[in-house]
Design a protein around this motif. Structure first.
Motif, PDB file in Angstrom:
ATOM      1  N   ARG A 184      -8.051  -5.355   3.126  1.00  0.00           N
ATOM      2  CA  ARG A 184      -7.323  -6.127   1.905  1.00  0.00           C
ATOM      3  C   ARG A 184      -7.768  -7.503   1.878  1.00  0.00           C
ATOM      4  O   ARG A 184      -8.268  -8.103   2.809  1.00  0.00           O
ATOM      5  CB  ARG A 184      -5.782  -6.006   2.442  1.00  0.00           C
ATOM      6  N   THR A 185      -7.584  -8.083   0.450  1.00  0.00           N
ATOM      7  CA  THR A 185      -8.025  -9.538   0.457  1.00  0.00           C
ATOM      8  C   THR A 185      -6.987 -10.408  -0.210  1.00  0.00           C
ATOM      9  O   THR A 185      -7.270 -11.380  -0.419  1.00  0.00           O
ATOM     10  CB  THR A 185      -9.407  -9.538  -0.441  1.00  0.00           C
ATOM     11  N   ALA A 186      -5.803  -9.882  -0.369  1.00  0.00           N
ATOM     12  CA  ALA A 186      -4.954 -10.484  -1.277  1.00  0.00           C
ATOM     13  C   ALA A 186      -4.498 -11.885  -0.327  1.00  0.00           C
ATOM     14  O   ALA A 186      -4.317 -11.509   0.939  1.00  0.00           O
ATOM     15  CB  ALA A 186      -3.919  -9.836  -1.614  1.00  0.00           C
ATOM     16  N   ALA A 222      -7.081   1.893   7.393  1.00  0.00           N
ATOM     17  CA  ALA A 222      -8.254   1.401   6.286  1.00  0.00           C
ATOM     18  C   ALA A 222      -7.868   0.716   5.087  1.00  0.00           C
ATOM     19  O   ALA A 222      -8.506  -0.307   4.762  1.00  0.00           O
ATOM     20  CB  ALA A 222      -8.615   2.927   5.636  1.00  0.00           C
ATOM     21  N   ALA A 223      -6.546   0.577   4.549  1.00  0.00           N
ATOM     22  CA  ALA A 223      -6.311  -0.142   3.638  1.00  0.00           C
ATOM     23  C   ALA A 223      -6.278  -1.686   4.118  1.00  0.00           C
ATOM     24  O   ALA A 223      -6.515  -2.576   3.384  1.00  0.00           O
ATOM     25  CB  ALA A 223      -4.818   0.531   2.962  1.00  0.00           C
ATOM     26  N   TRP A 235       0.752  -1.150   0.045  1.00  0.00           N
ATOM     27  CA  TRP A 235       0.060   0.084  -0.151  1.00  0.00           C
ATOM     28  C   TRP A 235       0.748   1.389   0.014  1.00  0.00           C
ATOM     29  O   TRP A 235       0.656   2.232  -0.987  1.00  0.00           O
ATOM     30  CB  TRP A 235      -0.821   0.160   1.264  1.00  0.00           C
ATOM     31  N   LEU A 236       1.948   1.256   0.810  1.00  0.00           N
ATOM     32  CA  LEU A 236       2.901   2.408   0.798  1.00  0.00           C
ATOM     33  C   LEU A 236       3.496   2.844  -0.387  1.00  0.00           C
ATOM     34  O   LEU A 236       3.526   3.861  -1.076  1.00  0.00           O
ATOM     35  CB  LEU A 236       3.923   2.374   1.862  1.00  0.00           C
ATOM     36  N   THR A 256      -1.057   8.871   8.338  1.00  0.00           N
ATOM     37  CA  THR A 256      -0.512   7.610   7.551  1.00  0.00           C
ATOM     38  C   THR A 256      -1.208   6.542   8.269  1.00  0.00           C
ATOM     39  O   THR A 256      -1.741   5.605   7.725  1.00  0.00           O
ATOM     40  CB  THR A 256       0.931   7.561   7.643  1.00  0.00           C
ATOM     41  N   THR A 257      -1.038   6.660   9.866  1.00  0.00           N
ATOM     42  CA  THR A 257      -1.728   5.429  10.581  1.00  0.00           C
ATOM     43  C   THR A 257      -3.191   5.109  10.117  1.00  0.00           C
ATOM     44  O   THR A 257      -3.481   3.978   9.740  1.00  0.00           O
ATOM     45  CB  THR A 257      -1.528   5.602  12.055  1.00  0.00           C
ATOM     46  N   ASP A 258      -3.879   6.162  10.048  1.00  0.00           N
ATOM     47  CA  ASP A 258      -5.457   5.813   9.666  1.00  0.00           C
ATOM     48  C   ASP A 258      -5.578   5.400   8.382  1.00  0.00           C
ATOM     49  O   ASP A 258      -6.490   4.417   8.030  1.00  0.00           O
ATOM     50  CB  ASP A 258      -6.248   7.281  10.070  1.00  0.00           C
ATOM     51  N   ALA A 259      -4.878   6.011   7.344  1.00  0.00           N
ATOM     52  CA  ALA A 259      -5.030   5.362   5.825  1.00  0.00           C
ATOM     53  C   ALA A 259      -4.552   3.936   5.801  1.00  0.00           C
ATOM     54  O   ALA A 259      -5.125   3.250   5.053  1.00  0.00           O
ATOM     55  CB  ALA A 259      -4.270   6.525   5.025  1.00  0.00           C
ATOM     56  N   MET A 260      -3.282   3.941   6.480  1.00  0.00           N
ATOM     57  CA  MET A 260      -2.846   2.448   6.363  1.00  0.00           C
ATOM     58  C   MET A 260      -3.734   1.360   6.962  1.00  0.00           C
ATOM     59  O   MET A 260      -3.856   0.232   6.441  1.00  0.00           O
ATOM     60  CB  MET A 260      -1.464   2.473   6.888  1.00  0.00           C
TER      61      MET A 260
END
Length: 293
Positions: A291-293, A286-287, A230-231, A280-284
């Motif tokens: 995630r489903t991979a 959320a991702a 994600w980053l 960054t913490t909140d967005a990370m």
């Protein structure tokens, strides 16, 4: 509190005699494990815990690959991953729907002398880490007692495998609590950052995010790998490398990551206040939570 589900995996590994069923459901409240099983008497086995957000698997394939790698390191029969995958999904489907479920899957060496491993999937509900993701955690650094190259010099110590032998992992958390902290970051005896007892470490300096390389006798982090993916999508630089303890102290952000906790920001390190990169913490998270991979 919801009732957990339990499925035993029958056709669980290569070289194990064929069974009429691939897996079957069992009563989690009833006695199921032989007291002579080596998981009970020696902690001899492997496990993984995969998260499911609203029924969707979070990095399940990465957990299955790591499960197989742990089996290889412990000289256990190679697990039939397609059977384990189906058993996990069946156990999750059998559980009543919840926003967050955890599927713990375990394979042991079995009863001593039989050469027959056993395995099961245990699914339970609840998200006990939401507060940690929001408020952060206090962490202390502790000496791991090994050099950072122990996986190369002493592979028989099983570093890099996720085993059932968790006495040390629990012991260090009790030591952290005695020091007024929530968690631990291990430091090698020769001065390199390793991992937490149940987590991976990510440290930020500017636009670069680094994690200790897995050739240092640490577990490959499934959640950390998802976070790096994600980053990188956000245009950040990521690095797998040797990390020194002083890099933690002057970091612009520091996180411990695990499958169900996702990314917990470190707000305090060895008594020193640390900056929390809230955006960054909140967005990370959320991702990671989707995630489903």
């Amino acid at each position: 509190m919801s009732t957990p589900t339990l499925f035993f995996v029958d056709d669980l590994a290569e070289g194990v005699p064929a069974t009429p069923t691939r897996f079957h459901q069992a009563d989690p409240a009833a006695g199921q494990i032989n007291v002579m099983d080596l998981s009970v008497t020696r902690g001899d086995g492997i496990f993984e815990t995969a998260g499911f957000q609203h029924g969707h698997p979070m990095a399940l394939e990465a957990h299955l690959r790591r499960f197989a790698n742990s089996a290889r390191i412990l000289d256990l029969p190679a697990p039939r991953l397609e059977v384990w995958r189906d058993a996990i999904l069946a156990a999750v489907a059998a559980h009543e729907p919840e926003p967050m479920l955890s599927a713990k899957f375990i394979m042991t060496r079995g009863v001593e002398g039989t050469g027959l491993p056993i395995g099961w999937v245990y699914v339970f509900g609840g998200d006990e880490h939401a507060v940690e993701r929001r408020d952060g955690i206090a962490v202390v650094t502790l000496d791991r007692g090994y050099r950072h190259d122990v996986a190369k010099t002493s592979p028989w110590l099983l570093q890099g495998a996720k085993t059932l032998s968790y006495a040390v992992n629990k012991s260090v958390l009790r030591e952290a609590a005695r020091r007024g902290a929530d968690d631990v970051i291990f430091i090698s005896s020769d001065g390199f950052v390793l991992e937490g007892p149940t987590s991976s470490v990510i440290v930020r300096h500017g636009d670069t995010f680094a994690t200790p390389a897995t050739d240092q006798g640490i577990l490959a982090g499934t959640t950390q790998a998802s976070a790096f993916a994600w980053l990188e999508q956000q245009g950040h630089t990521t690095e797998y490398r040797e990390v020194r303890p002083e890099e933690l102290v002057d970091a612009d952000g520091l996180w411990l990551l695990s499958s169900t906790r996702c990314a917990a920001p470190v707000r305090e390190l060895d008594g020193r206040q640390m900056p929390i990169d809230r955006e960054t913490t909140d967005a990370m998270n959320a991702a990671l939570l989707t995630r489903t991979a």
